[in-house]
Design a protein around this motif. Structure first.
Motif, short mmCIF file in Angstrom:
data_model
loop_
_atom_site.label_atom_id
_atom_site.label_comp_id
_atom_site.label_asym_id
_atom_site.label_seq_id
_atom_site.Cartn_x
_atom_site.Cartn_y
_atom_site.Cartn_z
N MET A 67 -2.72 2.43 -0.68
CA MET A 67 -3.50 1.29 -0.20
C MET A 67 -4.93 1.66 0.19
N SER A 121 -0.71 -3.08 6.36
CA SER A 121 -0.11 -2.81 5.05
C SER A 121 1.16 -1.99 5.15
N ARG A 163 4.07 -1.18 2.65
CA ARG A 163 3.87 -0.23 1.55
C ARG A 163 3.25 1.09 2.03
N LEU A 207 1.64 -7.87 0.38
CA LEU A 207 0.22 -7.48 0.36
C LEU A 207 -0.58 -8.37 -0.59
N ILE A 228 -4.84 -8.39 -0.81
CA ILE A 228 -5.68 -7.39 -1.47
C ILE A 228 -6.61 -8.05 -2.48
#
Length: 530
Positions: free
Chosen positions: A82, A145, A148, A370, A373
């Protein structure tokens, strides 16, 4: 410019065969799709990769490092993927990326001695879920985040969010590390590295644990980490405030931070509020409402919280300029009331209290998919941040507004927009995070990380090289502006100027450590400017 990785063909590669013999076929990826995905971060793509290795054990990772070191091949580490600062992008073709995602075991939860040991590929969401039945939590317990983001990647980058208002960054919660060095040696730090001692205490002589924190993986690849534990507090309450201008927001956030009672404190500018409130759909709204209900203190309060949020809807920040949102965690109602009084007393001279939907939702659903993004219409997104003392924020912002004014015509022409999010770190620092949005073609990375329903609902834009060139220039100018105002940075990667104007002796020390930990200079070359 954003590069498009075109993976190297992999046929009869002796190095790949050696790695497969040690890791198994499933532990070595050479197909074009895997190389393309792993070779990108949120913002850009690196040079073409030779292979991706995904060791299933820490010993296997160390042995893979030894094989790669003997071959003199550059090694690029990757956690949850990320990052946006080039921390795991290969600087030259032919590197092998080490993905730690299969190192996903929680090794020990010691509720008596209050520490936990987990492998580097464990996500923050998984770690928190494992600790919850014990009534425990790590002090810092993950970034937004965290569904992940892995603990190894977050420690290499250093991270903030949950627990940061009181406990600081991810690195501040560590008590020990296990790291695979550039030649395959494994090193353990803190009490964990001493004979029969457990991983319960960080400081035994010089702080070698801290040495590997925030290193962008340039000093070695983290295989496991130990954290101290704290009791989960049963009472959590959110508070929100609005302000007419940025100075009011800054004054309130600094005043509240100094009280040292809020677990999280974050603020939004008008543009980002509009962006965030414009995203999502009925399905995601229902998910969040159900999470609020589940997190409530009993059925009556749960229904009351859900009703308040449903009534407020997505328009509760519609006429708000700037907003700040806080969470307090208390042992009981008396402590909660005391904490809330202190937060209100600190914030109210600068603004007024508003509906607390946002911190309530964030805490009830801390690790969402997510889908943020990208922008609300499918625009590309990249953040740039700096950490400043409270006294320097206003001057930085004035200079930043001057930078935007000078680029206003070009930004309008190329459809580049900027927003900002703010948070406080412990009692003494202000994180200013700028979000840049622009129309640009979607990357393989985005299609793989976005939920399918979200990916399908967002527009796809054509390539926009001029717009991306402007974004690159803006990023460089913003980073330089942060530097002139004395900012520090998380996830340094290959973006932020760690060595520029640094004390020469400190630079020499870091370079000496790099030579010891990575004699051949093959571990994440170029990260940290090394």
């Amino acid at each position: 410019m954003i590069q498009t990785a075109s993976p190297l063909a992999q046929t009869d590669d002796p190095l790949v065969r050696d790695l497969q013999a040690r890791l198994g076929a499933e532990g070595v990826l050479t197909d074009p799709a895997s190389l393309a995905f792993h070779g990108q971060d949120v913002y850009a793509a690196g040079a073409p990769l030779r292979a991706v290795v995904r060791p299933a054990t820490r010993d296997a990772l160390a042995q893979a490092m030894a094989i790669l070191a003997a071959a003199g091949v550059a090694i690029v580490p990757r956690g949850g993927g990320m990052s946006y600062s080039g921390g795991y992008l290969a600087p030259a073709a032919g590197a092998v990326l080490v993905d730690t995602g299969r190192l996903d075991r929680i090794i020990e939860i010691n509720a008596h001695d209050m520490y936990v040991v987990a492998e580097a590929g464990v996500t923050w969401a998984a770690l928190d879920a494992a600790l919850a039945p014990h009534g425990l939590r790590t002090p810092f317990w993950g970034p937004f985040s965290g569904i992940r983001a892995t603990i190894g990647g977050s420690l290499s980058q250093n991270a903030v969010t949950y627990g940061t208002g009181i406990h600081g960054t991810a690195v501040d919660s560590m008590v020990g590390l296990e790291v695979a060095l550039g030649d395959g040696r494994l090193v353990r730090t803190g009490s964990w590295g001493h004979g029969s001692a457990g991983a319960f205490f960080r400081h035994f002589g010089p702080d070698l644990t801290g040495l590997f924190g925030g290193d962008a993986g340039a000093l070695g690849i983290k295989t496991a980490a130990a954290f101290r534990l704290v009791k989960r507090r049963p009472v959590s309450t959110g508070l929100s405030f609005c302000f007419q201008d940025f100075n009011g927001l800054l004054g309130a956030m600094a005043a509240v931070a100094r009280e040292g009672v809020t677990s999280e404190g974050f603020g939004l500018d008008p543009f980002l509020q509009k962006q965030r409130l414009g995203m999502g759909d009925l399905k995601s709204d229902l998910k969040m409402l159900l999470a609020v209900g589940k997190a409530g203190r009993g059925p009556v309060e749960a229904l009351w919280q859900m009703a308040k949020i449903a009534i407020a809807g997505r328009g509760f920040l519609k006429d708000v300029n700037y907003s700040a949102h806080y969470t307090v965690d208390a042992a009981d109602r008396d402590e909660e009331r005391s904490m809330l009084r202190r937060v209100r007393a600190a914030a109210q001279p600068f603004g007024r209290e508003i509906e607390n939907s946002m911190p309530t939702l964030v805490r009830a659903y801390p690790f969402p998919p997510l889908n943020h993004i990208m922008g609300p219409k499918g625009e590309r997104w990249v953040p740039v941040h700096g950490i400043l003392p409270f006294s320097r924020v206003a001057d930085f912002r004035e200079a930043l507004e001057g930078l935007y004014a000078g680029q206003a015509e070009a930004m309008a022409r190329h459809k580049v927009q900027v927003a900002a999010m703010f948070s406080t770190v412990s009692t003494n620092a202000f994180l200013y995070e700028i979000a840049i949005y622009w129309e640009e073609a979607r990357a393989v990375f985005h299609d793989r990380v976005l939920e399918p329903s979200a990916a399908a609902s967002l527009a796809r834009y054509p390539a926009n090289p001029e717009g991306t060139e402007l974004v690159e220039a803006l990023k460089a100018d913003i980073v330089a502006l942060f530097h002139r105002h004395g900012a520090a940075h998380l996830q340094v990667g290959r973006l932020y100027p760690l060595s520029q104007d640094r004390d020469p002796a400190a630079t020499e020390l870091l370079e000496a450590v790099k030579r010891w930990a990575d004699p051949r200079g093959i571990v994440n070359p170029g990260a940290l400017g090394l």
